[in-house]
Structures are given as structure tokens and as C-alpha cells.
Scaffold this motif. Structure first.
Motif, PDB file in Angstrom:
ATOM      1  N   ASN A 161      25.554 -46.106   0.852  1.00 10.00           N
ATOM      2  CA  ASN A 161      26.561 -46.489  -0.132  1.00 10.00           C
ATOM      3  C   ASN A 161      26.206 -45.914  -1.510  1.00 10.00           C
ATOM      4  O   ASN A 161      27.038 -45.343  -2.208  1.00 10.00           O
ATOM      5  CB  ASN A 161      26.656 -48.018  -0.189  1.00 10.00           C
ATOM      6  CG  ASN A 161      27.673 -48.469  -1.219  1.00 10.00           C
ATOM      7  OD1 ASN A 161      28.703 -47.830  -1.385  1.00 10.00           O
ATOM      8  ND2 ASN A 161      27.378 -49.546  -1.918  1.00 10.00           N
TER       9      ASN A 161
ATOM     10  N   SER B 106      27.679 -61.166 -14.131  1.00 12.30           N
ATOM     11  CA  SER B 106      27.551 -62.512 -13.577  1.00 12.30           C
ATOM     12  C   SER B 106      27.303 -63.533 -14.676  1.00 12.30           C
ATOM     13  O   SER B 106      27.723 -64.671 -14.592  1.00 12.30           O
ATOM     14  CB  SER B 106      26.418 -62.556 -12.558  1.00 12.30           C
ATOM     15  OG  SER B 106      25.202 -62.263 -13.194  1.00 12.30           O
TER      16      SER B 106
ATOM     17  N   TYR C  19      22.692 -49.777   2.334  1.00 14.02           N
ATOM     18  CA  TYR C  19      22.545 -49.718   0.873  1.00 14.02           C
ATOM     19  C   TYR C  19      22.381 -48.261   0.408  1.00 14.02           C
ATOM     20  O   TYR C  19      23.032 -47.793  -0.521  1.00 14.02           O
ATOM     21  CB  TYR C  19      21.343 -50.576   0.482  1.00 14.02           C
ATOM     22  CG  TYR C  19      20.711 -50.273  -0.850  1.00 14.02           C
ATOM     23  CD1 TYR C  19      21.241 -50.797  -2.023  1.00 14.02           C
ATOM     24  CD2 TYR C  19      19.562 -49.494  -0.936  1.00 14.02           C
ATOM     25  CE1 TYR C  19      20.654 -50.537  -3.244  1.00 14.02           C
ATOM     26  CE2 TYR C  19      18.967 -49.223  -2.142  1.00 14.02           C
ATOM     27  CZ  TYR C  19      19.508 -49.742  -3.303  1.00 14.02           C
ATOM     28  OH  TYR C  19      18.930 -49.476  -4.514  1.00 14.02           O
TER      29      TYR C  19
ATOM     30  N   SER D  11      23.864 -55.480  -5.120  1.00 12.30           N
ATOM     31  CA  SER D  11      24.853 -56.555  -4.967  1.00 12.30           C
ATOM     32  C   SER D  11      25.950 -56.153  -3.985  1.00 12.30           C
ATOM     33  O   SER D  11      26.694 -56.993  -3.492  1.00 12.30           O
ATOM     34  CB  SER D  11      25.486 -56.873  -6.316  1.00 12.30           C
ATOM     35  OG  SER D  11      26.328 -55.804  -6.707  1.00 12.30           O
ATOM     36  N   GLY D  12      26.055 -54.859  -3.725  1.00 13.47           N
ATOM     37  CA  GLY D  12      27.075 -54.389  -2.795  1.00 13.47           C
ATOM     38  C   GLY D  12      28.420 -54.156  -3.454  1.00 13.47           C
ATOM     39  O   GLY D  12      29.371 -53.727  -2.799  1.00 13.47           O
ATOM     40  N   ASP D  13      28.540 -54.427  -4.736  1.00 15.77           N
ATOM     41  CA  ASP D  13      29.809 -54.230  -5.433  1.00 15.77           C
ATOM     42  C   ASP D  13      29.896 -52.770  -5.896  1.00 15.77           C
ATOM     43  O   ASP D  13      29.514 -52.416  -7.005  1.00 15.77           O
ATOM     44  CB  ASP D  13      29.903 -55.190  -6.631  1.00 15.77           C
ATOM     45  CG  ASP D  13      31.287 -55.176  -7.275  1.00 15.77           C
ATOM     46  OD1 ASP D  13      32.038 -54.209  -7.059  1.00 15.77           O
ATOM     47  OD2 ASP D  13      31.603 -56.138  -7.992  1.00 15.77           O
ATOM     48  N   THR D  14      30.411 -51.937  -5.026  1.00 17.39           N
ATOM     49  CA  THR D  14      30.444 -50.503  -5.287  1.00 17.39           C
ATOM     50  C   THR D  14      31.337 -50.157  -6.469  1.00 17.39           C
ATOM     51  O   THR D  14      31.022 -49.274  -7.273  1.00 17.39           O
ATOM     52  CB  THR D  14      30.932 -49.758  -4.036  1.00 17.39           C
ATOM     53  OG1 THR D  14      30.134 -50.190  -2.938  1.00 17.39           O
ATOM     54  CG2 THR D  14      30.789 -48.270  -4.183  1.00 17.39           C
ATOM     55  N   GLU D  15      32.453 -50.835  -6.557  1.00 13.45           N
ATOM     56  CA  GLU D  15      33.389 -50.544  -7.639  1.00 13.45           C
ATOM     57  C   GLU D  15      32.743 -50.791  -9.003  1.00 13.45           C
ATOM     58  O   GLU D  15      32.921 -50.031  -9.949  1.00 13.45           O
ATOM     59  CB  GLU D  15      34.654 -51.406  -7.499  1.00 13.45           C
ATOM     60  CG  GLU D  15      35.612 -50.915  -6.435  1.00 13.45           C
ATOM     61  CD  GLU D  15      35.906 -49.417  -6.577  1.00 13.45           C
ATOM     62  OE1 GLU D  15      36.319 -49.002  -7.676  1.00 13.45           O
ATOM     63  OE2 GLU D  15      35.682 -48.668  -5.607  1.00 13.45           O
ATOM     64  N   LEU D  16      31.990 -51.867  -9.061  1.00 14.06           N
ATOM     65  CA  LEU D  16      31.311 -52.221 -10.299  1.00 14.06           C
ATOM     66  C   LEU D  16      30.286 -51.141 -10.670  1.00 14.06           C
ATOM     67  O   LEU D  16      30.190 -50.712 -11.828  1.00 14.06           O
ATOM     68  CB  LEU D  16      30.613 -53.574 -10.131  1.00 14.06           C
ATOM     69  CG  LEU D  16      29.985 -54.167 -11.378  1.00 14.06           C
ATOM     70  CD1 LEU D  16      31.041 -54.500 -12.406  1.00 14.06           C
ATOM     71  CD2 LEU D  16      29.214 -55.439 -10.998  1.00 14.06           C
TER      72      LEU D  16
ATOM     73  N   THR E 149      28.325 -42.942  -3.320  1.00 19.26           N
ATOM     74  CA  THR E 149      29.018 -43.306  -4.561  1.00 19.26           C
ATOM     75  C   THR E 149      28.571 -42.411  -5.714  1.00 19.26           C
ATOM     76  O   THR E 149      29.396 -41.962  -6.525  1.00 19.26           O
ATOM     77  CB  THR E 149      28.730 -44.783  -4.923  1.00 19.26           C
ATOM     78  OG1 THR E 149      29.029 -45.592  -3.801  1.00 19.26           O
ATOM     79  CG2 THR E 149      29.554 -45.240  -6.109  1.00 19.26           C
TER      80      THR E 149
ATOM     81  N   ARG F 269      34.744 -59.366 -16.994  1.00 17.44           N
ATOM     82  CA  ARG F 269      34.393 -57.972 -16.786  1.00 17.44           C
ATOM     83  C   ARG F 269      34.701 -57.103 -18.012  1.00 17.44           C
ATOM     84  O   ARG F 269      33.946 -56.204 -18.344  1.00 17.44           O
ATOM     85  CB  ARG F 269      35.139 -57.456 -15.567  1.00 17.44           C
ATOM     86  CG  ARG F 269      34.782 -56.047 -15.246  1.00 17.44           C
ATOM     87  CD  ARG F 269      34.854 -55.814 -13.787  1.00 17.44           C
ATOM     88  NE  ARG F 269      34.877 -54.400 -13.533  1.00 17.44           N
ATOM     89  CZ  ARG F 269      34.912 -53.875 -12.346  1.00 17.44           C
ATOM     90  NH1 ARG F 269      34.955 -54.664 -11.294  1.00 17.44           N
ATOM     91  NH2 ARG F 269      34.909 -52.585 -12.179  1.00 17.44           N
TER      92      ARG F 269
END
Lengths: 391, 875
Positions: free
Chosen positions: B640, B540, B637, B574-579, B644, B545
Motif C-alpha cells: 500500500n 485524531s 502495509y 493506520s491504513g488510511d491511504t487517502e489521508l 501510494t 481534517r
């Protein structure tokens, strides 16, 4: 030659003591007699020399106190709810010194004691003390806390005459905790195991003493004055009447008050140095006992080694069995240091120059263990680099 | 008599000055020519002495006597250019002055343009200057404690510093006020000096400084005959006994300075103190050189071989106490180990470019390339009071300490007079240095991802600008895992201004084994955890990236190479699983074990919709619906995160952090229990930092405790219920002393039977990272929690961080020793068993707090080799 050795009569500076309130200064008083360590003596000191006790405690800044909750290592009773300013407690202290070390007595008034309350219900009272010897800002200060209120210590009597006491000097009681900021090494020693202290109380308050031998700071002795003779010092009391501080905030070394030392007479200087040299030599002799017993190599066994090691507890971990090491490194070290013993016995007959030169070698005695470990490392390193290949 | 007493008093407060400050205005009234007094500092702010002014002299020097009318003073006579320059550099954050002054009568005041001084009727002096104080008084005012007499000279001095939060005032060597820890306003600035407004008396030896000045530097001293004789003798002895031409030249220049100082009407105490230190240092260098049989009369510097990690701060002005002149650097390391070595170079004359060149290290069969030997300079800079040993800040003080391991000395410019650090930013349109030692509360957060801070890729030449300057260099050898055991030799050449001036031999003993991962003292099967907090480059902040990933990878590699195997994260909130997934991949790529993973959070924040309460009374009124909502949020949360991690790493060994540093029923159970239960149901584990309450309330649900004290009883408690315990806050990052970390993260914690260390932190993103003097949340009294400092090219390491690595390496040696000893204990051979017992008996008696760690390492190596021989182990 060290710079401070030719600083002249600088101690006069302190005599002015005219600094504004912000920089407090208290002078340690020389007392040749034994330090008061039993309640009767302590109360006598409080009573007879009351005027000499320093009472200049100020309320601890409330905002700063509230932020102390962030310190995870030391949880202090600083919550606003517990800090009424309506009934501030008197706190006073006096610092004495003699040839052995530094003595401080602190009086902490606690009106709740007079109410014969259940000991468990007495309010928390503790003293947080900071001492920063010398003038090097990179030399860690010492911080320790004496908890005044434990059930074992709380005792009530029927008046000013002390009839019974709870009095402890055992650190295992958990009433004193030190926070060593430096990693222990040959020039920094922690207080634990060296400081002695006691707490007693009557119906009016607590009387506390602690004593720290010069040995902790033998290389920082304030004998020559100068800035080395003005040590950072602070006592903070956490009590129901509010936090009180004699010299600034916790950890804020620049705001601490100053502990200044008397202008030591030649006799006093000699007494301190002689006392330390004797203690160092005694310590050294104890540490080296294991190396002094002659056992023919052929008769040595591991059991001998253990038995020998036990005689010098500090050196217990050292391999006294390794005769090559002992012969090559240890014996010469011992021979060199043993010679110092003769000079120490003869200390009073030495010239000032000789005394200074002798005292400059005191670390060889006090820090024999470190020298031994260092020698051992060199011995083993030599082994490692003596051949191209090792197994 | 008065002057001699004054001098006597002043000598009582000598401290070693890092650098004597230079005045920005210096008026010596003995130097008036044709009614003009030039400013000796060269600012061009010269004075025109008026017709009726009297220039007089006494035993202390020249002064200007004035009757209080403008015609009897001295006024400014400066060019437009000089005035413009003055306005630009006019001090705003710090001012100090020193001068002699006499008031002919009390109840009078004099305005000197930049400040004014009033002698009140009662004799007390009041100093005033204008400050920026919106809504408040524009005058800062401070009053003397003591009273002066009319018609008598006094030496007056003051120093005012916003950054040091300190103002002090001195009269004749006695402190009148010394207020520390004060929030001070900036000076208004822009005023010019004047000596023509109101002074009915006299003034002399006027010096004004644009930086804070210690009382010692503001003071004067008179050198006694004895002192002078001693110093002269020391310098004469040098000329007699030393053969080194540079030392002799340096000695002569010191002699000249000494004579000049002695002859001067006024000697600043700080300057004299520094000179004495220099003479003392010179004497020691000469003595050390005499003992060095290989010394040459031409040599330009000397090299001390020193322990790389030491409690002794290696400052530019100090010679090492624990090192010796040498030409052999000995290093012992296991296969695959990083091992440090260090030297301190002390110059005898200025050296423009000092370079360090290393060769390959070779033995009969193999070669370790020179690129495996990292070289860095150890940079000293100013940090807050309590630097070197504590993580609590005392921002009123600036203390010079060694900390950073740099390739480029110029990355940080250190002004020793101002006691300030400047960080270089390489912007496309040019280089900009930013002051990073200002006491500021509202600076924007330093965007460590975007600001162009770059260290060089390898060690650049270093300038040793003055004779006697000491510079530490730090080398780290990376021994390849497959390097053959044996003795390797190579050289370290030191080049001075392009010419080879010294060649040191490097001897590397590669041991015939690799080190295992560290295990705990109490259980050789359990991993010793080095959990490190607040790690990672924030996307952020970066908005790029690719750059963020590049930097993350560099940071993870840096952690791996420092034995800090268990960094927090990644962040799934943050919920950004890919990150988060990508982050895990980068960790694996860097070699980090990622098991266990410290990625979760299960504290009261999940019930902050009103379900979690501030006091126990409110617990009864909580609605089930609020709890349901909190659990639903947390569940998403949790699921996930767990899925992951399982998918990416193939395991579910994840710790979730509960509420930090809380206690009691409400804090530990009332507000957290439902979430902790969900963690356990999902196969995760719970950890938190706290105190003794955790074992009282949640020994059954908390799996790992981070305890803020080292206490063997607590370790026994937690182990008795199958739990783990980490050392927390002993220490936090902040202290620069590497031994604080080597011992604290290593043997001390290990021997207390803890399961590892919780370090706060790798670097602390909350602050202006590089500026430790920044205040603001979280103020407390903390220093920056930095073990490294971020740059675009990866972290800048520190001495403390090397302490972490070596502390854990100590434990890796301990682990190997213990593993071998345990095997030997099980031997069928009675003598081998006995030997194992002897070794273990030695080990159990080791004092984790006191043992010399370099000595311990060597002893462990010797014993490991012995055990290997007994067990018949081969390379």
C-alpha cells in the motif's frame, strides 16, 4: 568590577562541611610537587595518604540505572543481571591541585583481578565523571568516561610490588571518551586533547589518574572562593558490584557533590595566574609565528603562505597571504598583545591590582585565533559593504 | 561577633538572583502599633500582640519574647475577607520561611500554625508541616544536622518545593539539609499563622514565602564598609561622568535603595546581590554610552547590535558581551536565502510600549518590501536544569533561558520570583493562563490541536518594565529569489511609548548568486539529508481534517523554510491511504522534496504476534505460521505504501525504519530480516538508529545508519558498502543554544563525512509539549524534544531552530564553494587551477568543531566571489 572580587573570606563556609549526607563535598588539596603520574607514585599516594581518600560512594539507584538504557550516546553496563550487590567494590578518590591544574586519583577495587583470570573475561569496569565549574547553571558541565578494562591495560603481577605495568596516556587507545555538551567556542573548551590520564592495576584493583590543566577553565578560576569556588563534581563507577555514585545521578547537576577549593595563599594564587599567563603567551607566540616573518610582498608566493601557516598549526586555515588584512588588522593586534609579554615576565613585581588587570587580558592571548577570525570577518565585511556593487 | 561571622559566611554563597522573592507574610516586630502588628506584605493577616508578650530589641532588630503561654504570644487578627483570600492563595506546592528564633529551653516546641519547630533535648531542630500523603504520614519532617543551645538566637530558614523536588534547611547560614531530586507531596494548606502556641523564647524578622526560595535569598548579609564605599563610589562616578538624564535618575534610585538596604536591620542576600549587579550594569552602560559619539543625554535606551546566533544566553538582567552599541545592522545574504540579524535593547527607565518598525529595503533599482523582514522578540522562560546546553533534564532546577521567537510577549507570562511560566489560552469565554512549569506526572496529554494557543500575527509592542531590562529582538530577512544583487538600504525605527526614539540603518548586501541544496563533504553529488522526526498535526487529536491540513501545511512550510527538508512520514500504519496521500500533497505544496521519503517502518513489531523473540534460545521454537502472518500483515502495509508513494510522487525512493537502537544478531537479524528482505524486494530501503553492531551484522541489508556518535571510521565503513550514515543524538532537540545546532547539524557533522542529520524532533507530541517539567513516560532524564512549539497558527520558532537553518545554510555555502572550486580545478587555465587548489587547501584544513562559523561564512562568501570571478561567472 566583578562582584566576586570583593567577596571576603567566604571559603570559611566550606570548612563547616556539615551539610547532610545528600550534599557531599570534597576539598582539593594543594600540592606544589609534581603530580603522581607513574604507577609507583600513584601507589605511594594510595598507600601513604590512604586516610585522605574519599570513600563515600553509595549504590546507584537501581531504578534510575535501569532507565539509562535510553541514552543512545553512552551505553553503560548497568543491566540488572550484571549488577550483583553481593560483592560491592570499594571505590575511593582524592583530588589535588597545583599551579598547573587539577589532578584526581581514583582507586577501584576489582577482586576478579586476583584470580588471574583471562583478561578478556574480566568484568567491565568504568568510571563516569562529571565536572561543572563555577556557578552559572548555563555553563555546560564536562562529562567523560574512563574505561578501566581493555585488554591492553589489564596486567597481573605477583604481589604488591609492581614489576611491570601497562600504562597509557594515549587517548587514541579509546579508553577515555569525553562528551562535550557545549559547542566549542572562546569560552568553552572540550577536554579531549587537554586531559591526560593513566590507568594501572595490581591484583587488588585499578588505580586511575587524570589531570586537567587550569587552562580549560582559566576564566573560572576558583581563586576568590564564593560559589564560584564550589564546583559540581561526581564520580560514578559502573562495575559488577553494582553502580556506585559519589554524588547523585548522571546529568542531574543539582544532585552532584561539590568539589571545593582550598583557600589559596597569595603565593599559590600568583603561581596559578603566572603559570597560566606564561602558557597563554607561549601559545600566542606560537600562533602568531606565521605573521612575524617578514617577506616582501613582491617575493611572497602561495608556497610561502603554506610554509608559514604550517608553523602555526592552529592558524593554518587563516589567509596569511592577505597582506592588506595582515597590515590593517593583524599587526595592530600583535603589537597590543606583545606588550603583555613584558608584564608577564615581570609578574611577580606587580601590585595585586596590576596582576588582576593583567590576568583580565589573558583571553587575548589564549583566544588569539578567535580574535583573528573575528578580525578577518570584519575585514571581509568591510569589503562587502564598501561598494554598491560587487562582482 | 556571631553576627559578623554569620554575615561573612553568607557572602560565600552569593549567586545572582533573577528576582528577589516577595514574602506573602512579613512580620517586623519593630512595627507594632497599639498592640497590632500589620503584615508588611499587605495580606491583611495582621497579628494582635497579647498582653503578656514582650516586645524587645537587640542589635539585630526587634523580636517578640514569649513565655510559652498563649497570653504571651501574638494571635491572628484578620478580617473575613483577608482570611478568605489567604485560604485561596495559601501555598500548596512551595513554602519557604526565614526568621530569627530563640528557645529558652530545649525539649520544647512551638507551633506557628503553618509549620511547627521543635528544639529536641539534644539540641537538634525538627521542622514539621502537614502534607497531602494518602496512606502515609501527614507530617513532613526534617531535622537539623547541628545542635542549638538554649537561650541563644539563631537565624533559621527553609524552603520546600514540590516542583523543584527540593527541600533545604539552614541554620545560621549553614546548610542543615539540601535534598534534591525528591518526590515531595503537596502541602495540606489552609492553615493560618500564629505566634501564640508554645514558644518559650523569642522570634523576630519573620518572613514567609509562597514560592521556593534559594538559600541565598533566605539569608541575610551585613554590608562591609569597604563594599559600601565601593558601591557608593561607583554611583558617585556615574553622577559625575554621565550626561544621560535617565541613567542619572536610575543611579539616584539605586543609591536610595543602597542606603535603605544599608540602614535596614536585615538585608536579604539575594536583594543585595541583585543591587550590586544593577550597579555594575549601570557603570558599564555609562561607560558604553560615553564611547558612543552619537549618544544623546535624553535617550531612553541603548541598542546593541549582536550576533543573532550566539552561545551567549541573552538574559533580561545581562548586557551582551559579544555586541556593541551601533546604528547599522549589516546583513549579507544570497538570493532566496533567509538571513537573521539581531539587536538587544536595554532600557534606562521603564518603557510601556517599545515598537519596532522596518521600512522597505531599497537600492538604485529594486525594492525588498518590509514584509520580508520578520521581527520577533526572544522570550526568556524557565526550563529545567541543564537548560541551554543539554537534552538531559534536571527537573529540580528552573533555569531562565532565552528560547522562543514570539510576536506577542504576553503569550507566555514568566514569573521570575516564582520561577514559573504561564501559557495563555484564548478560550471563547475568556483568556486563561495555565502554569506550564509544574512538576506533574499525571496531567492529561496537552491537546496541541485543540487548545487555543495563538501567537499574534506580527510583532506587538513590548514593555520593558524596569530600568536596565535587556530585551533581544530577532529579525529574519527573506531575500526574494529574483532580487537583484546589490546593496539595499532601509531603516529600523524604535518607538518608545509612541515616539520615535532611535533609527537604525539596515544594510543588506544581496549576493549575486543563489545557494544550492546542501551536498555531502565526501561526495558533491550526494544530498546532505536533514531528516527530522515526529512531525505533523494529528487528525485524531483534532477531529477536524480541515484544521489539521491547515496546520500541517503551515508546519511543512516552516520546515522547508528552515532547511529541514526531510520530515518523517506520512504514517501509513493506520491504513488510511487517502489521508497519507493528502499528506504527501501538502508536503509537495510546501516545497519539500519528498525524495527520499522517510515514511516506512520495518522493525520487529511486524512479528510481535510471537514470532519475534526476546532471546536467541527461543528463535528455534518459532513457527512458520507466525512468520507467515507477520509477513502477510507487513506485505499489505508495504504494498500500500509503495504503490501510494509511486502514484503520488512518481518514485519509490522510500526508507523504512527498522527497530530503533537495537543490536546483536537477534535484534538486528533474527527478528527483522524477513521484513527487511521484503522492503528490498519492493524497491525500498532500510534505515535504523543504533551503534557499531549494525555494521557488524547488517552492512549488507541496512542502507542507511543513524549512528549515535560522530565517528569518521563509521562513515568510511558505511560508505565503503555504498551505504549512508546520519548523525543521531548529537544533539537531540532540547538545548536552547542555537550554536549547538548550527554546529551540530552543520559543519561538525559535514566535516566528519556524514550524510546528514537525524533530528529528534520538530516537536514532541508525547509530552504536554509546553511543559518541560512534566514527568511520566518516557521519563529517562530527557527534556522536551522540541525545536518548535505548536500553536493554532503554526509553530513558534526557537533560537535552536534558527541554528538548524543557519547550520545547513553554512553547508549550502560550502557546497557552492566546493562546486565552483571543482570547476576551477578542471579549468584549462593553470592559474585558475592553482587558485582552486589554494581554496581547497584552505577548506580541507577547516576545523568543523572549532572554526568561528560567522567568520567562516564570510570567508566562504569572499572565496565564492573570487572563484566566480576567475570562472567568469555573471550574476
Amino acid at each position: 568590577m566583578k562582584f566576586h572580587q570583593f567577596i571576603p573570606l567566604c571559603l570559611l563556609l566550606w570548612g563547616f562541611g556539615a551539610a547532610a549526607d545528600e550534599v557531599k563535598s570534597v576539598e582539593a588539596l594543594w600540592r606544589g610537587n609534581p603530580r603522581p603520574s607513574v604507577p609507583e607514585q600513584l601507589y605511594k599516594l594510595w598507600k601513604d595518604e590512604n586516610k585522605l581518600w574519599d570513600r563515600r560512594f553509595m549504590p546507584y539507584n537501581r531504578k534510575e540505572a535501569d532507565e539509562l538504557y535510553t541514552d543512545p550516546v553512552l551505553q553503560r553496563e548497568t543491566a540488572a543481571s550484571a549488577m550483583s550487590t553481593e560483592n560491592p567494590r570499594t571505590t575511593a578518590f582524592i583530588v589535588l591541585c597545583n599551579n598547573g591544574g587539577i589532578y584526581c586519583a581514583i582507586y577501584a577495587a576489582e577482586p576478579e583481578l586476583a584470580k588471574n583470570a583471562d583478561p578478556a573475561k574480566l568484568p567491565n569496569n568504568s568510571l563516569e565523571i562529571f565536572i561543572g565549574p563555577g556557578n552559572d547553571p548555563r555553563y555546560p558541565f564536562h562529562q567523560f568516561v574512563i574505561d578501566l578494562k581493555t585488554e591492553k591495560q589489564v596486567y597481573h603481577n605477583n604481589g604488591n610490588k609492581i614489576t611491570d605495568h601497562q600504562f597509557s596516556t594515549d587517548k587514541k587507545e579509546g579508553k577515555l571518551k569525553d562528551y562535550p555538551w557545549g559547542p566549542e567556542n572562546r569560552s568553552y573548551r572540550r577536554l579531549e586533547g587537554n586531559i591526560t590520564y593513566g590507568v594501572t592495576n595490581n591484583r587488588e584493583g585499578y588505580l586511575v589518574w587524570f589531570y586537567i590543566p587550569w587552562q580549560i577553565w582559566y576564566e573560572h578560576l576558583p581563586l576568590d572562593g564564593g560559589t564560584d569556588g564550589k564546583w559540581g563534581f561526581n564520580i560514578i563507577r559502573w562495575a559488577p558490584g553494582g553502580g556506585q555514585t559519589w554524588g547523585g545521578n548522571v546529568h542531574q547537576r543539582s544532585s552532584f557533590g561539590k568539589l571545593t577549593w582550598p583557600k589559596f595563599t597569595q603565593q599559590q594564587r600568583d603561581a596559578i595566574r603566572s603559570s597560566l599567563l606564561n602558557s597563554a603567551y607561549e601559545n600566542y607566540k606560537k600562533l602568531t609565528a606565521a605573521f612575524r616573518i617578514e617577506i616582501p610582498d613582491s617575493e611572497r608566493s602561495f608556497e610561502d603562505g603554506t610554509a608559514l601557516a604550517q608553523q602555526s598549526s592552529e592558524a593554518a586555515a587563516m589567509p596569511v597571504m592577505d597582506q592588506e588584512f595582515v597590515k590593517k588588522f593583524v599587526r595592530p593586534m600583535i603589537e597590543e598583545r606583545d606588550k603583555l609579554g613584558k608584564s608577564i615576565v615581570n609578574f611577580k613585581n606587580l601590585s595585586e591590582e596590576e596582576k588582576t588587570a593583567l590576568y583580565a587580558q589573558i583571553d587575548k592571548l589564549y583566544e588569539f585565533n578567535y580574535d583573528l577570525e573575528n578580525a578577518r570577518r570584519r575585514f571581509l565585511e568591510d569589503k562587502l559593504f564598501s561598494t554598491e556593487t560587487i562582482k | 561577633m556571631r553576627d559578623s561571622l554569620f554575615a561573612l559566611l553568607l557572602t560565600g554563597c552569593i549567586v545572582s538572583a533573577a528576582a528577589v522573592p516577595t514574602p506573602i507574610l512579613d512580620y517586623d516586630f519593630a512595627k507594632v502599633q497599639n498592640s497590632t502588628l500589620a503584615d508588611s506584605s499587605g495580606s491583611g493577616m495582621d497579628l494582635k500582640v497579647e498582653e503578656k508578650a514582650r516586645l524587645e530589641k537587640d542589635s539585630s532588630g526587634a523580636f517578640l519574647a514569649s513565655d510559652g503561654i498563649p497570653e504571651s504570644g501574638a494571635k491572628l487578627e484578620a478580617s473575613k475577607e483577608s482570611l478568605q483570600k489567604w485560604k485561596e492563595k495559601c501555598p500548596k506546592r512551595a513554602i519557604a520561611a526565614s526568621f530569627r528564633i530563640k528557645f529558652n529551653k530545649l525539649g520544647a516546641s512551638a507551633d506557628f500554625g503553618i509549620f511547627s519547630l521543635e528544639a529536641r533535648d539534644d539540641g537538634r531542630l525538627v521542622l514539621r508541616f502537614r502534607v497531602k500523603n494518602p496512606g502515609g504520614s501527614p507530617n513532613y519532617r526534617i531535622m537539623s544536622e547541628e545542635r542549638i543551645k538554649a537561650g541563644q538566637f539563631y537565624h533559621f530558614a527553609f524552603s520546600y518545593s514540590v516542583d523543584r523536588q527540593e527541600v533545604c534547611m539552614m541554620l545560621d547560614g549553614k546548610i542543615q539539609a539540601n535534598n534534591a531530586g525528591m518526590a515531595l507531596n503537596e502541602l495540606e494548606g489552609g492553615n493560618t499563622p500564629s505566634f501564640s502556641s508554645g514558644l518559650d523564647g523569642a522570634i523576630g524578622e519573620f518572613r514567609l514565602y509562597g514560592c521556593p526560595v534559594s538559600i541565598e535569598d533566605l539569608s541575610s548579609v551585613t554590608i562591609s564598609k569597604e563594599e559600601m564605599a565601593q558601591l557608593e563610589k561607583s554611583l558617585a562616578d556615574l553622577q559625575k561622568n554621565s550626561k544621560n538624564k535617565h541613567l542619572l535618575e536610575w543611579g539616584k534610585s539605586l543609591e536610595k535603595t543602597l542606603k535603605a538596604i544599608h540602614a535596614a536591620s536585615r538585608t536579604p542576600l539575594g536583594q543585595f546581590s541583585e543591587l550590586k549587579d544593577e550597579i555594575e550594569k549601570l557603570a558599564r552602560l555609562a561607560s558604553d554610552l560615553r564611547a558612543d559619539k552619537s549618544a544623546s543625554p535624553e535617550q531612553l535606551f541603548v541598542t546593541y547590535i549582536v550576533p543573532p546566533l550566539s552561545s551567549e544566553p541573552r538574559l533580561p538582567s545581562k548586557l551582551p558581551e559579544d555586541g556593541a552599541i551601533g546604528r547599522e545592522i549589516k546583513i549579507v545574504a544570497a538570493q532566496g536565502e533567509f538571513e537573521p540579524a539581531s539587536i538587544v535593547v536595554v532600557s534606562f527607565a521603564p518603557i510601556g510600549k517599545l515598537e519596532l518598525q522596518v521600512s522597505d529595503l531599497v537600492n538604485a533599482k529594486e525594492r525588498i518590501p518590509a514584509k520580508n523582514i520578520d521581527r520577533k522578540l526572544v522570550k526568556c522562560w524557565y526550563q529545567s536544569g541543564n537548560a541551554w546546553y543539554s537534552y538531559h533534564a534536571d527537573r529540580s532546577r528552573h533555569v531562565l533561558v532565552p528560547e522562543l521567537l514570539l510576536n506577542d510577549d504576553e503569550l507566555i507570562k514568566v514569573d521570575e520570583k516564582e520561577q514559573a511560566n504561564y501559557l495563555r489560552m484564548d478560550y471563547p469565554d475568556g483568556v486563561k493562563y495555565q502554569n506550564i512549569s509544574r512538576l506533574v506526572s499525571k496531567d492529561p496529554v496537552f491537546n496541541y490541536m485543540l487548545e487555543p494557543v495563538h501567537d499574534a500575527a506580527s510583532l506587538k509592542p513590548v514593555a520593558l518594565k524596569t530600568a536596565g531590562r535587556a530585551q533581544q529582538f530577532f529579525m529574519t530577512v527573506k531575500v526574494p529569489e529574483k532580487a537583484a544583487a546589490g546593496l539595499y538600504r532601509g531603516t529600523l525605527d524604535l518607538l518608545a511609548d509612541g515616539k520615535k526614539a532611535e533609527s537604525l540603518e539596515i544594510l543588506l548586501r544581496v549576493l549575486p548568486f543563489q545557494l544550492p541544496a546542501p551536498k555531502t563533504n565526501y561526495d558533491l553529488t550526494r544530498d546532505y539529508i536533514v531528516k527530522i522526526h515526529r512531525v505533523g498535526s494529528s487528525i485524531s487529536l483534532c477531529k477536524d481534517r480541515k484544521t489539521a491540513e491547515k496546520r500541517s501545511l503551515l508546519e511543512y512550510r516552516n520546515l522547508f523554510e528552515h532547511n529541514a527538508y526531510h520530515p518523517d512520514g506520512p504514517d501509513f500504519t493506520s491504513g488510511d491511504t487517502e489521508l497519507a496521500k493528502r499528506d504527501l500533497e501538502l508536503r509537495r505544496e510546501a516545497g519539500l522534496p519528498c525524495k527520499p521519503l522517510f515514511a516506512g517502518y520495518c522493525g520487529r513489531a511486524w512479528g510481535d504476534n510471537g514470532w519475534a523473540t526476546r532471546n536467541e534460545k527461543d528463535m528455534e521454537n518459532r513457527s512458520d505460521e507466525l512468520l507467515r502472518q507477520g509477513k502477510a500483515n507487513f506485505g499489505r502495509y508495504l504494498n500500500n505504501l509503495m504503490s501510494t508513494v509511486k502514484e503520488t510522487l512518481g518514485h519509490n525512493d522510500v526508507y523504512f525504519y527498522g527497530t530503533d537502537e537495537t543490536g546483536g544478531y537477534l535484534g538486528l537479524i533474527g527478528n527483522q530480516a524477513p521484513f527487511w528482505a521484503m522492503v528490498h524486494a519492493a524497491g525500498g530501503k532500510v534505515m535504523a538508529a543504533g551503534w557499531t553492531d549494525n555494521f557488524k551484522f547488517v552492512p549488507d541489508t541496512q542502507d542507511m545508519h543513524c549512528y549515535s556518535s560522530l565517528d569518521r571510521t563509521q562513515a568510511e565503513y558505511w560508505h565503503s558498502v555504498g551505504g549512508r550514515i546520519l548523525n543521531y543524538a548529537n544533539p537531540f532537540a532540547g538545548p536552547e543554544n542555537p550554536m549547538v545546532f548550527r554546529r551540530g547539524c552543520g559543519l561538525k557533522t559535514y566535516k566528519t563525512d556524514y550524510d546528514g542529520m537525524f533530528i529528534l524532533s520538530h516537536y514532541d507530541k508525547r509530552y504536554f509539549v509546553w511543559n518541560e517539567f512534566q514527568t511520566g513516560w518516557p521519563t529517562g532524564s530527557y527534556r522536551g524534544f522540541n525545536l518548535v512549539y505548536p500553536t493554532q497558527d503554526g509553530p513558534v520558532d526557537t533560537l535552536a531552530y534558527e541554528g538548524v537553518r543557519e547550520g545547513i545554510d553554512d553547508l549550502r555555502y560550502c557546497t557552492l564553494f566546493r562546486q565552483l572550486a571543482e570547476r576551477a580545478l578542471r579549468s584549462d587555465n593553470y592559474e585558475v587551477q592553482r587558485a582552486a587548489k589554494r581554496h581547497l587547501a584552505w577548506f580541507i584544513q577547516l576545523d568543523g568543531e572549532r572554526s568561528d562559523l560567522d567568520g567562516l561564512r564570510t570567508e566562504l562568501i569572499d572565496r565564492i566571489l573570487n572563484l566566480r570571478e576567475l570562472l567568469g561567472e555573471k550574476q
